[in-house]
Design a protein around this motif. Structure first.
Motif, PDB file in Angstrom:
ATOM      1  N   ALA A 112       0.861  -1.183   0.000  1.00 54.89           N
ATOM      2  CA  ALA A 112       0.000   0.000   0.000  1.00 54.89           C
ATOM      3  C   ALA A 112       0.895   1.230   0.000  1.00 54.89           C
ATOM      4  CB  ALA A 112      -0.875   0.016   1.256  1.00 54.89           C
ATOM      5  N   GLU A 113       0.349   2.341  -0.532  1.00 59.51           N
ATOM      6  CA  GLU A 113       1.161   3.564  -0.560  1.00 59.51           C
ATOM      7  C   GLU A 113       0.285   4.802  -0.490  1.00 59.51           C
ATOM      8  OE1 GLU A 113       3.449   3.629  -4.194  1.00 59.51           O
ATOM      9  OE2 GLU A 113       1.922   2.444  -5.194  1.00 59.51           O
ATOM     10  N   SER A 114       0.830   5.870   0.099  1.00 55.70           N
ATOM     11  CA  SER A 114       0.092   7.130   0.228  1.00 55.70           C
ATOM     12  C   SER A 114       1.036   8.294  -0.009  1.00 55.70           C
ATOM     13  CB  SER A 114      -0.483   7.284   1.639  1.00 55.70           C
ATOM     14  OG  SER A 114      -1.322   6.200   1.947  1.00 55.70           O
ATOM     15  N   VAL A 115       0.459   9.370  -0.570  1.00 56.35           N
ATOM     16  CA  VAL A 115       1.218  10.605  -0.781  1.00 56.35           C
ATOM     17  C   VAL A 115       0.480  11.728  -0.045  1.00 56.35           C
ATOM     18  CG1 VAL A 115       2.109  12.234  -2.499  1.00 56.35           C
ATOM     19  CG2 VAL A 115       1.966   9.804  -3.053  1.00 56.35           C
ATOM     20  N   TYR A 116       1.208  12.547   0.702  1.00 53.97           N
ATOM     21  CA  TYR A 116       0.602  13.648   1.465  1.00 53.97           C
ATOM     22  C   TYR A 116       1.282  14.963   1.127  1.00 53.97           C
ATOM     23  CZ  TYR A 116      -1.308  10.032   4.544  1.00 53.97           C
ATOM     24  OH  TYR A 116      -1.970   8.946   5.053  1.00 53.97           O
ATOM     25  N   TYR A 117       0.475  16.024   1.167  1.00 51.22           N
ATOM     26  CA  TYR A 117       1.036  17.377   1.148  1.00 51.22           C
ATOM     27  C   TYR A 117       1.018  17.874   2.596  1.00 51.22           C
ATOM     28  CZ  TYR A 117       1.888  22.232   0.281  1.00 51.22           C
ATOM     29  OH  TYR A 117       2.452  23.480   0.303  1.00 51.22           O
ATOM     30  N   LEU A 118       2.167  18.278   3.111  1.00 50.22           N
ATOM     31  CA  LEU A 118       2.245  18.689   4.526  1.00 50.22           C
ATOM     32  C   LEU A 118       2.241  20.204   4.676  1.00 50.22           C
ATOM     33  CD1 LEU A 118       4.993  16.370   6.110  1.00 50.22           C
ATOM     34  CD2 LEU A 118       2.570  15.909   5.707  1.00 50.22           C
ATOM     35  N   THR A 119       1.531  20.660   5.715  1.00 48.43           N
ATOM     36  CA  THR A 119       1.728  22.018   6.221  1.00 48.43           C
ATOM     37  C   THR A 119       2.371  21.834   7.593  1.00 48.43           C
ATOM     38  OG1 THR A 119      -0.444  21.960   7.246  1.00 48.43           O
ATOM     39  CG2 THR A 119      -0.309  22.911   5.030  1.00 48.43           C
ATOM     40  N   GLU A 120       2.682  22.932   8.288  1.00 46.10           N
ATOM     41  CA  GLU A 120       3.451  22.778   9.532  1.00 46.10           C
ATOM     42  C   GLU A 120       2.755  21.851  10.528  1.00 46.10           C
ATOM     43  OE1 GLU A 120       5.125  26.295  11.087  1.00 46.10           O
ATOM     44  OE2 GLU A 120       6.012  25.260  12.794  1.00 46.10           O
ATOM     45  N   GLY A 122      -0.408  20.150   9.695  1.00 48.31           N
ATOM     46  CA  GLY A 122      -1.444  19.295   9.099  1.00 48.31           C
ATOM     47  C   GLY A 122      -0.949  18.534   7.883  1.00 48.31           C
ATOM     48  N   SER A 123      -1.859  17.718   7.324  1.00 53.00           N
ATOM     49  CA  SER A 123      -1.501  16.959   6.127  1.00 53.00           C
ATOM     50  C   SER A 123      -2.746  16.742   5.275  1.00 53.00           C
ATOM     51  CB  SER A 123      -0.894  15.611   6.521  1.00 53.00           C
ATOM     52  OG  SER A 123      -1.787  14.899   7.329  1.00 53.00           O
ATOM     53  N   LEU A 124      -2.519  16.734   3.963  1.00 48.64           N
ATOM     54  CA  LEU A 124      -3.611  16.538   3.023  1.00 48.64           C
ATOM     55  C   LEU A 124      -3.234  15.355   2.142  1.00 48.64           C
ATOM     56  CD1 LEU A 124      -6.192  17.731   1.645  1.00 48.64           C
ATOM     57  CD2 LEU A 124      -4.610  18.997   0.159  1.00 48.64           C
ATOM     58  N   LYS A 125      -4.086  14.321   2.132  1.00 55.10           N
ATOM     59  CA  LYS A 125      -3.771  13.138   1.319  1.00 55.10           C
ATOM     60  C   LYS A 125      -4.024  13.469  -0.145  1.00 55.10           C
ATOM     61  CE  LYS A 125      -4.140   8.213   1.730  1.00 55.10           C
ATOM     62  NZ  LYS A 125      -4.993   7.407   0.948  1.00 55.10           N
ATOM     63  N   LEU A 126      -3.052  13.157  -1.003  1.00 60.13           N
ATOM     64  CA  LEU A 126      -3.171  13.456  -2.434  1.00 60.13           C
ATOM     65  C   LEU A 126      -3.332  12.143  -3.198  1.00 60.13           C
ATOM     66  CD1 LEU A 126      -0.096  15.859  -2.802  1.00 60.13           C
ATOM     67  CD2 LEU A 126      -2.486  16.518  -2.516  1.00 60.13           C
ATOM     68  N   PRO A 127      -3.933  12.203  -4.397  1.00 59.73           N
ATOM     69  CA  PRO A 127      -3.915  11.003  -5.216  1.00 59.73           C
ATOM     70  C   PRO A 127      -2.458  10.684  -5.590  1.00 59.73           C
ATOM     71  CG  PRO A 127      -5.073  12.837  -6.324  1.00 59.73           C
ATOM     72  CD  PRO A 127      -4.587  13.347  -5.003  1.00 59.73           C
ATOM     73  N   THR A 128      -2.096   9.409  -5.602  1.00 64.80           N
ATOM     74  CA  THR A 128      -0.709   9.053  -5.922  1.00 64.80           C
ATOM     75  C   THR A 128      -0.441   9.328  -7.405  1.00 64.80           C
ATOM     76  OG1 THR A 128      -0.803   7.338  -4.249  1.00 64.80           O
ATOM     77  CG2 THR A 128       0.984   7.158  -5.854  1.00 64.80           C
ATOM     78  N   PRO A 129       0.537  10.224  -7.718  1.00 65.73           N
ATOM     79  CA  PRO A 129       0.828  10.488  -9.136  1.00 65.73           C
ATOM     80  C   PRO A 129       1.300   9.197  -9.817  1.00 65.73           C
ATOM     81  CG  PRO A 129       2.052  11.980  -7.692  1.00 65.73           C
ATOM     82  CD  PRO A 129       1.414  10.950  -6.818  1.00 65.73           C
ATOM     83  N   PRO A 130       0.966   9.024 -11.124  1.00 64.62           N
ATOM     84  CA  PRO A 130       1.321   7.776 -11.815  1.00 64.62           C
ATOM     85  C   PRO A 130       2.808   7.441 -11.708  1.00 64.62           C
ATOM     86  CG  PRO A 130      -0.026   9.195 -13.224  1.00 64.62           C
ATOM     87  CD  PRO A 130       0.237   9.964 -11.972  1.00 64.62           C
ATOM     88  N   GLY A 257       5.882  19.384   0.298  1.00 64.45           N
ATOM     89  CA  GLY A 257       5.547  20.574   1.097  1.00 64.45           C
ATOM     90  C   GLY A 257       6.434  20.726   2.325  1.00 64.45           C
ATOM     91  N   TRP A 258       5.832  21.167   3.453  1.00 61.91           N
ATOM     92  CA  TRP A 258       6.576  21.423   4.686  1.00 61.91           C
ATOM     93  C   TRP A 258       7.472  20.223   5.030  1.00 61.91           C
ATOM     94  CZ3 TRP A 258       7.305  19.531   9.602  1.00 61.91           C
ATOM     95  CH2 TRP A 258       7.823  20.438  10.525  1.00 61.91           C
ATOM     96  N   PRO A 259       8.667  20.411   5.561  1.00 62.38           N
ATOM     97  CA  PRO A 259       9.285  21.661   6.025  1.00 62.38           C
ATOM     98  C   PRO A 259      10.102  22.387   4.962  1.00 62.38           C
ATOM     99  CG  PRO A 259      10.620  19.806   6.709  1.00 62.38           C
ATOM    100  CD  PRO A 259       9.465  19.227   5.955  1.00 62.38           C
TER     101      PRO A 259
END
Ligand SMILES: Cc1cc2nc3c(=O)[nH]c(=O)nc-3n(C[C@H](O)[C@H](O)[C@H](O)COP(=O)(O)OP(=O)(O)OC[C@H]3O[C@@H](n4cnc5c(N)ncnc54)[C@H](O)[C@@H]3O)c2cc1C
Ligand code: SF4
Length: 554
Positions: A112-120, A122-130, A257-259
């Motif tokens: 399984a795999e996940s990609v996140y965009y981080l702020t200081e 928080g985190s936002l789950k993104l669709p995994t780029p191809p 994203g962060w840091p």
């Protein structure tokens, strides 16, 4: 304040020390093919060549065994290898068709795999780029893979020489004839001590440079033979830690994203290495803009993020290390990777696909193609540039260059920062690399000015010694036990102001550089050979064998 232009403070490579038009010594060791560097590229190449000879003999050929050598600067195999790593098993399967994936020294399949965009906070789950899909691949420690490959190579009769860094290419006319290794047992003034051992010359009909990222001999050969590329090579620095953890990580995680500041290109990874270990690291492009950006410190901050911290708490930092990655991609590949008596394979030639963060299978595959070329050239008794150019054709026709062509502009799109780059990279993925058409031109990392004004902006990190560590403690965790009294191997340039000293101190993850008053102090034995300052500051040169880190799990 005037920005720092790293190039202004850098020395040229000392070509007169790296390319020696000298007769090899009378006691020179003689090899047919010599691989310089026992990473996945050099070892896969050596194994492939030994297997080709055995196959030819089994098919009735009267050809004798070949003398195949692999030189390695680390004291024992694997100690200088570092990767993420999620490995595409394609090249291993081709090299060992008789084995199953479960026979390879992997830690576990990616389930399984996940990609996140981080702020200081928080985190936002993104669709995994191809380009970042890893299903069907395996997590691994590159040190373990290298040690295993070394065993396979030795079982096939390959001569492996750990603790022997190649210091210079021996040449006659335009032809590479072999290498000279570093001496050992010199004191700081380069005077022999009681343990002095003189350099060894090793001749070879074909020398294959598999030195890995920012290879010194590869750079020297290209400068000497004037071998350019459409774009210059660019690099990123990756700082990595391996942790013993209390509960298993159930997936491969990448973050953006962060840091990182929005002007920098990079991201982090967390990979499970079996139920009890996690590999964690941060990669940042060395074209970053702020003189005080410090990848080691950023990784320490990342570990405090709510997405990361819970995975590490209660665990233990087992090992720490760092290494650069060639990130230039397709347009930074040397216009030829072959010459008279010489081939270039793996990272030293830049065979890395950055959008997928993959290099191990390309390194192995180019080593194997170099071996096939060498085998045919020796059979034909022709090791000229014209004969070895077969290698360039094989690589160009392979999946390696096809993969790199598809993502040719993706890293380059980020040269103006993360937001603009993200949008352009998305369009490139949608169009299979056709947008924006043509080549995005790039400059060398050392030509990117660094802003000094930002230096006061960040609060200093105060490591707690458990979750976060200082550079001194980190170097201890790399196993580095370099002799304190070896000669200086880092060539510091001229005009190093207090601001430039600060810039180097932030750049080097191992605390080699310190600003003391307004002067630069160099603690050379701390160096773990990541090569970041070779890109942006003092040049790195080969030193006594066995110096540097002693990685076991990287
Ligand atoms: C932080 C990071 C994360 C990565 N993650 C991944 C990943 O998840 N998946 C993936 O596929 N790839 C990944 N890569 C890329 C991958 O690790 C490389 O592409 C691959 O290791 C290159 O193999 P190589 O044999 O060319 O070089 P290396 O593995 O670097 O081996 C080169 C060897 O040559 C030796 N050497 C150098 N100079 C000399 C000398 N003068 N004399 C003797 N020996 C010398 C070195 O000590 C080293 O052992 C990552 C890289 C980094 C840095
Ligand atoms: S001095 Fe050594 S450890 Fe520090 S950046 Fe340069 S190569 Fe890396």
């Amino acid at each position: 304040m005037t920005p720092i232009l790293p190039r202004r403070h850098q020395r040229q490579l000392p070509l007169d020390q790296l390319i020696l038009a000298q007769e090899p010594s009378a006691e020179a060791l003689e090899m047919d093919v010599l691989f310089v560097g026992a990473g996945p590229s050099g070892l896969a190449g050596a194994i492939q060549l030994a297997k080709l000879v055995k196959a030819a003999q089994a098919a009735g050929s009267s050809m004798p065994d070949l003398n195949i050598g692999v030189l390695e600067k680390a004291g024992s195999l694997g100690e200088h290898n570092l990767s993420g790593a999620v490995i595409n098993p394609r090249a291993l399967r081709e090299l060992f068709p008789e084995l199953k994936d479960t026979d390879f020294p992997f830690r576990q399949p990616v389930s399984a795999e996940s990609v996140y965009y981080l702020t200081e906070g928080g985190s936002l789950k993104l669709p995994t780029p191809p380009t970042m899909h890893n299903r069907g691949y395996y997590t691994a420690s590159l040190c373990e893979v290298v040690r295993w490959l070394g065993e396979q190579a030795e079982a096939l009769g390959v001569n492996i020489f750990p603790g022997f860094p190649a210091e210079a290419l021996l040449v006659a006319g335009q032809t590479v004839k072999g290498v000279r290794t570093t001496p050992s047992g010199l004191d700081r003034e380069r005077q022999p001590t009681g343990s002095y051992q003189e350099p060894t010359d090793i001749t070879a009909k074909i020398t294959v440079l598999t030195e890995g990222t920012r290879g010194t001999l590869g750079q020297a050969w290209r400068e000497w033979r004037n071998v350019g590329s459409e774009n210059p090579q660019i690099f990123a620095l990756g700082v990595k830690e391996v942790w013993q953890v209390k509960r298993p990580l159930d997936r491969v995680i990448h973050t953006l994203g962060w840091p990182l500041p929005s002007t920098a290109f990079g991201g982090s990874w967390m990979y499970p290495l079996g139920p009890e270990m996690v590999s964690l690291g941060l990669v940042v492009g060395l074209d970053y803009r702020e003189a005080n950006l410090d990848v080691h410190v950023l990784l320490q901050r990342l570990k405090q993020h709510p997405l990361v911290r819970p995975h590490l708490e209660g665990g233990e930092l087992l090992e720490w290390g760092a290494k650069t990655i060639p990130e230039g991609g397709f347009y930074a590949l040397p216009e030829r990777r072959s010459g008279d008596g010489l081939l270039l394979a793996g990272d030293t030639a830049g065979f890395v696909d950055v959008p997928s963060l993959k290099g191990v299978h390309y390194a192995m595959q180019t080593g194997m193609l170099a071996a096939r070329t060498a085998f045919d050239a020796l059979q034909a008794d022709d090791v000229s540039a014209a004969s070895l150019a077969t290698y360039d054709r094989l690589v160009n026709e392979s999946y390696i260059v096809q993969d790199m062509y598809k993502t040719r502009n993706m890293r380059l799109a980020f040269k103006h920062g993360f937001v603009a780059g993200g949008a352009r990279a998305g369009l490139m993925t949608l169009t299979g690399g056709r947008f924006p058409g043509g080549r995005i031109p790039m400059h060398e990392d050392a030509d990117q000015p660094r802003s000094v004004a930002a230096t006061a902006a960040l609060a200093p990190l105060v490591p707690d010694g458990t979750l976060t560590v200082s550079k001194v403690d980190a170097v201890f965790k790399s196993g580095n036990a370099t002799r304190d009294t070896i000669p200086q191997h880092l060539l510091v340039g001229t005009d190093v102001s207090a601001e430039v000293a600060d810039f180097y101190a932030h750049l080097c993850p191992a605390g080699v550089y310190e600003r003391v008053g307004d002067e630069l102090r160099v603690n050379a034995p701390n160096c773990i050979d990541c090569k970041a300052t070779d890109v942006l500051g003092p040049r790195w040169t080969p030193r006594e064998g066995g110096s540097g880190p002693k990685y076991r799990l990287m």
